[in-house]
Enzyme design. Structure first.
Site, PDB file in Angstrom:
ATOM      1  N   THR A  40      68.479  -0.368   9.099  1.00 45.10           N
ATOM      2  CA  THR A  40      68.367   0.633  10.154  1.00 45.10           C
ATOM      3  C   THR A  40      67.264   0.281  11.136  1.00 45.10           C
ATOM      4  OG1 THR A  40      69.241   2.424   8.797  1.00 45.10           O
ATOM      5  CG2 THR A  40      67.792   3.050  10.615  1.00 45.10           C
ATOM      6  N   HIS A 444      34.399  -3.844  26.385  1.00 52.42           N
ATOM      7  CA  HIS A 444      34.417  -2.895  27.499  1.00 52.42           C
ATOM      8  C   HIS A 444      34.867  -3.610  28.767  1.00 52.42           C
ATOM      9  CE1 HIS A 444      33.195   0.408  30.097  1.00 52.42           C
ATOM     10  NE2 HIS A 444      32.577  -0.493  30.865  1.00 52.42           N
TER      11      HIS A 444
END
Length: 466
Positions: A40, A444
């Site tokens: 599935t 960052h």
């Protein structure tokens, strides 16, 4: 033919188990009912649904966000047939990869329905009726699950559909009624809402994503509402009727009144149930539990000593990555290794946008169990990368033990939450403290630095950027 291991079902539990058995030198056979490997997840679940989510998100961004970045498009169009063709190509290439891995690891693949003749003998009945009998020392059942329905609702695969049919529609629904506010409904509802469908959600509980930390479902409802979703909570669906070019769904509301909803398609998305049809498990005495699950012990052994079961057919969350880990576990157990699974560190992910991800205890669980805890959160709005991307909905919440600071749960909604939760899962698995994780240098500007900020908030030090 004699084998060390026969695995029935080639989904992410079965095929991963087969690979690991092959790597460990076990003579292995894999039986698959359909013509394609992957189960599935690969064929009508995880992979195709995420491919369509990705495509629809590209269209939505082009329509709603590109102009803010100075990108202007004329005559923007969506082609559902091309979107589905892309999905099919992704599925085929991924399936071909699984076939290659079977050959690479010397796993014999048999296509057909596998059924028990005895605890050590399995018959494979191919689509043309040809029968092949195989003998083995051990068997692993990994036959997965299928969509569930409700009394009064018959999935006709035309207007009243499951997730399988929703991934291959020939037209964009004008009004898609989704029964169920869980993961499947929110993901596939998002696909069609982004490309023009009106989406109505009819949910029995009082919010969406009711099995996750409650704050997540409440937060996700906001961007979905902006996308065009409407929600009807505390409604018990009593029926759905196909009227040719429309569907009428009836439900009982909290006041006991009968209400109806009319659309051109109805998606039944209340979850899935274990699938064991055709295995003939009754004849050899394999015990089952409530809901049709196969009963297993802590090592996935069934009531028959040499037969094991993993994935959606046994207890636990119906997640592809959970099934894969169980497949590795039983394979390594057969090779007399010492495997381990920490179920508390298995992440749960919803691939809407913003994405939703969770690992560890929910806040509701901690309260119910009387566990002393502290909570810290950080809003995605305060993240610079999120502002650049115009994806500022959501937050990250970190739950820690009130005395030890051990991270007990991390819950997030926001851009790339499905990726950020990897660090969160590691933190829960390794029993990290919020203070310890807050001291790790995060890049960052990135999305994942918001997790560091939430940890700072949980320790009581306070987030830096909020």
């Amino acid at each position: 033919m004699n084998y060390d291991v026969i695995i029935i079902g080639s989904g992410p539990g079965g095929y991963v188990c087969a690979i690991r058995c092959g790597q460990l030198g076990l003579k292995t056979a894999l039986i698959e009912k359909y013509d394609a490997l992957g189960g599935t997840c690969l064929n009508v679940g995880c992979i195709p649904s995420k491919a369509m989510l990705e495509s629809s998100e590209h269209y939505h961004n082009a329509k709603e966000k590109f102009s803010a970045h100075g990108i202007h498009l004329d005559n923007l169009q969506i082609s559902l047939s091309e979107m589905i063709a892309h999905k099919a190509d992704v599925v085929k290439k991924t399936g071909d990869g699984v076939k290659y891995l079977m050959r690479k690891n010397k796993v014999d693949v048999y296509y057909g329905v596998g059924s028990f003749l005895s605890a050590n003998k399995v018959r494979v009945t191919a689509n043309d009726g040809k029968e092949t009998d195989l003998e083995t020392i051990r068997v692993v059942i990994a036959t997965g699950s299928k969509p569930s329905s409700l009394p009064g609702v018959t999935i006709d695969k035309k207007r009243i559909i499951s997730s399988t049919e929703a991934l291959a529609l020939q037209e964009i629904p004008k009004h898609l009624i989704v029964i169920g506010g869980g993961v499947i409904g929110m993901e596939l509802g998002s696909v069609y809402a982004r490309i023009g469908a009106k989406v109505t959600v009819v949910e029995y509980m009082d919010q969406i994503l009711s099995t996750m930390d409650k704050a997540l479902g409440k937060e996700l409802q906001k961007p979905l509402s902006k996308l065009g979703f409407t929600f009807h909570f505390n409604h018990k669906v009593t029926g759905a009727t196909n009227h040719g070019d429309k569907v009428v769904v009836t439900a009982e509301n909290k006041a006991g009144e009968t209400v109806s909803f009319e659309g051109d398609y109805c998606l039944m998305a209340i979850g899935r149930k274990p699938y064991t049809a055709g295995l003939n498990i009754e004849s050899i005495g394999i015990a089952t539990e409530k809901g049709g699950r196969i009963a297993v012990d802590e090592n996935f052994r069934t009531s028959v000593e040499n037969i094991y079961a993993i994935g959606d057919v046994v207890r636990g969350p119906m997640l592809a990555h959970k099934a894969s880990e169980e497949g590795v576990y039983v394979a390594e157990q057969f090779a007399r290794k010492h495997p381990h699974i920490n179920y508390r560190s298995i992440p749960n992910i919803v691939y809407t946008w913003p994405e939703v991800a969770s690992v560890g205890h929910t806040e509701e669980e901690l309260i119910a169990n009387g566990i002393e805890y502290k909570s810290g959160s950080f809003p995605i709005l305060a993240n610079a990368r999120a502002r650049m991307n115009m994806d500022t909905d959501g937050f990250i919440k970190v739950l820690v033990h009130g005395q030890t600071d051990e991270i007990l749960g991390i819950h997030m909604i926001g851009p790339r939450a499905a990726d950020i939760v990897g660090e969160a899962a590691l933190a829960v698995n390794d029993r990290c403290t919020a203070d310890g994780l807050s001291k790790v240098v995060h890049g960052h500007p990135t999305f994942y630095e918001s997790l560091k900020e939430a940890c700072l908030a949980a320790t009581g030090k306070g987030a830096i950027h909020f």
